[in-house]
Design an enzyme around this catalytic site. Structure first.
Site, PDB file in Angstrom:
ATOM      1  N   GLN A 197      22.549 -31.634 -12.941  1.00  0.00           N
ATOM      2  CA  GLN A 197      22.128 -33.108 -12.717  1.00  0.00           C
ATOM      3  C   GLN A 197      23.542 -33.881 -12.324  1.00  0.00           C
ATOM      4  O   GLN A 197      23.527 -34.899 -12.117  1.00  0.00           O
ATOM      5  CB  GLN A 197      21.410 -33.379 -14.225  1.00  0.00           C
ATOM      6  CG  GLN A 197      20.135 -33.003 -14.385  1.00  0.00           C
ATOM      7  CD  GLN A 197      19.782 -31.905 -15.251  1.00  0.00           C
ATOM      8  OE1 GLN A 197      20.817 -30.951 -15.132  1.00  0.00           O
ATOM      9  NE2 GLN A 197      18.892 -31.681 -15.927  1.00  0.00           N
ATOM     10  N   ASP A 238      18.816 -38.055 -25.815  1.00  0.00           N
ATOM     11  CA  ASP A 238      17.664 -37.859 -25.601  1.00  0.00           C
ATOM     12  C   ASP A 238      16.813 -38.329 -26.800  1.00  0.00           C
ATOM     13  O   ASP A 238      15.573 -38.493 -26.910  1.00  0.00           O
ATOM     14  CB  ASP A 238      16.908 -36.334 -25.220  1.00  0.00           C
ATOM     15  CG  ASP A 238      17.511 -36.302 -23.768  1.00  0.00           C
ATOM     16  OD1 ASP A 238      18.598 -36.110 -23.464  1.00  0.00           O
ATOM     17  OD2 ASP A 238      16.663 -36.536 -22.935  1.00  0.00           O
TER      18      ASP A 238
HETATM   19  O1  MRU Z   1      16.662 -32.400 -18.807  1.00  0.00           O
HETATM   20  P1  MRU Z   1      17.053 -33.941 -18.381  1.00  0.00           P
HETATM   21  O2  MRU Z   1      17.883 -33.970 -17.013  1.00  0.00           O
HETATM   22  O3  MRU Z   1      15.855 -34.990 -18.725  1.00  0.00           O
HETATM   23  O4  MRU Z   1      18.100 -34.227 -19.507  1.00  0.00           O
HETATM   24  C1  MRU Z   1      18.663 -35.812 -19.389  1.00  0.00           C
HETATM   25  C2  MRU Z   1      19.784 -35.825 -20.343  1.00  0.00           C
HETATM   26  O5  MRU Z   1      20.165 -35.062 -21.095  1.00  0.00           O
HETATM   27  C3  MRU Z   1      20.442 -37.024 -20.074  1.00  0.00           C
HETATM   28  O6  MRU Z   1      21.784 -37.117 -20.591  1.00  0.00           O
HETATM   29  C4  MRU Z   1      19.693 -38.158 -21.414  1.00  0.00           C
HETATM   30  O7  MRU Z   1      18.372 -38.248 -20.836  1.00  0.00           O
HETATM   31  C5  MRU Z   1      20.336 -39.408 -21.597  1.00  0.00           C
HETATM   32  S1  MRU Z   1      20.757 -40.244 -20.175  1.00  0.00           S
HETATM   33  C6  MRU Z   1      19.660 -41.793 -20.010  1.00  0.00           C
END
Ligand code: MRU
Length: 344
Positions: A197, A238
């Site tokens: 990501q 999250d």
């Molecule tokens: O697995 P993902 O790509 O959904 O994880 C996303 C993250 O861990 C982000 O850092 C998190 O959602 C906060 S950013 C708005």
């Protein structure tokens, strides 16, 4: 967010469909997906076509609006309940998802038995949730930028950008605002294995905005801390617990410990929908465990010993003690007081 000179959100509702940017394709292709059923939206969340806590919250909200729009007259309530459960079950760690879905669910139920009205309310509530999320991210970005000084070199992990939210981002919202204010900043972007990501999405967003940055391997941040070349760390989250512990992308905890060892401030940025007011502490958060294939293959290419098992937790917990402050739309707070302050 600006993509190729045009303004986009990561997810929106248009012509009776939920539309979203396909985040699995970026940065190599820019494609918009369109869904007309909540089942398709649930699959998109599960497959991470949309990802990032606030973005899946808004997607879930829109998914439930689609369910309300098509729910049969005689089984409206049962259909909505099962759509709610299906959407929430797609990913367990980010609390924004259940908050977004339940927001639409509860507002819609209030208008039964007037089903025509209830269907309209479902869509209004989903739009309201998404708009509020975007507005909060803009606000926390302005507040967070006050922490960033001219010349700062900032480490971030995963993608906490506009793609991960409805718009603006969390960690990247503050970085965007600091750049807009003319501050000369540089961003170290952790690649964020296994789904990249950081390398794919954060780097793409920073390039689109013209923000100087470099991608580093997840293991390289220690080297830059050791060289005294990191002035602050900002990540998203999250789920934020009452005691200030947070869940975020796997690897976040390591960065926080490393920041503490080097006396570098470690900030977490989040809208209110990332706070779980029913969760006491990090140990109470369910961590998503994803398929080992994500580690053992890079696309179709095998990159690991085929007969070994691989463990793939998608998130980790950073204890409050390692967090300098939580940047929210209502201010910057000590981790242990943040839940209370954002509710005030
Ligand atoms: O697995 P993902 O790509 O959904 O994880 C996303 C993250 O861990 C982000 O850092 C998190 O959602 C906060 S950013 C708005």
């Amino acid at each position: 967010m600006q993509i190729n000179g045009q303004e986009y959100r990561s997810v929106w509702f248009e012509n009776s469909r939920v539309k979203m940017i396909d985040q699995n394709k970026l940065p190599f292709a820019f494609e918009i997906r369109e869904y007309s059923s909540y089942i398709e939206v649930a699959a998109a969340i599960r497959e991470m076509i949309v990802r990032g806590a606030p973005a899946i919250g808004a997607s879930g909200a829109y998914g439930l609006a689609l369910a309300a729009l098509s729910a049969p007259q005689d089984k409206f309530r049962a259909y909505l309940r099962s759509a709610r459960d299906e959407l929430i079950s797609t990913r367990p760690t980010a609390v924004d998802l259940s908050i977004g879905v339940n927001y639409v669910y509860e507002n819609t139920l209030k208008f039964i038995p007037d089903l025509d009205h209830a269907r309209q309310v479902a869509l209004l509530a989903a739009n309201e949730f998404a708009n509020r999320s975007a507005a909060e991210c803009l606000e926390l970005g302005i507040i967070g930028a006050s922490l960033i000084q001219d010349g700062y070199r900032i480490l971030t992990h995963c993608n906490a950008g506009a793609l991960a939210t409805v718009d603006h981002g969390t960690a990247l919202a503050a970085i965007r605002q600091a750049h807009k204010q003319g501050k000369n900043i540089f961003v170290y972007v952790d690649e964020t294995r296994p789904r990249f990501q950081g390398a794919r999405l954060t780097a793409f967003e920073l390039e689109q905005e013209g923000i100087p940055h470099a991608i580093i391997t997840d293991a390289a941040s220690g080297f830059y801390f050791w060289k005294n070349e990191i002035d602050m760390v900002i990540t998203g989250s999250d789920r934020i617990c009452l005691n200030g512990d947070i869940a975020n992308k796997i690897g976040t905890y390591e960065k926080a410990v490393m920041a503490r060892a080097h006396k570098v401030p470690f900030y977490v940025a989040a809208p209110v929908s990332t706070f779980d007011f029913g969760c006491e502490k990090g140990e109470d958060i369910m961590i998503e465990i994803r398929d080992e294939k994500e580690l053992k293959f890079c696309g179709e290419i095998p990159v690991a010993n085929p007969n070994s098992i691989a463990l793939n937790p998608a998130f980790d917990i950073t204890p409050a003690a390692y967090i300098t402050g939580i940047i929210t739309p209502k201010g910057i707070f000590e981790p242990a007081e943040a839940s209370q302050k954002v509710q005030a």
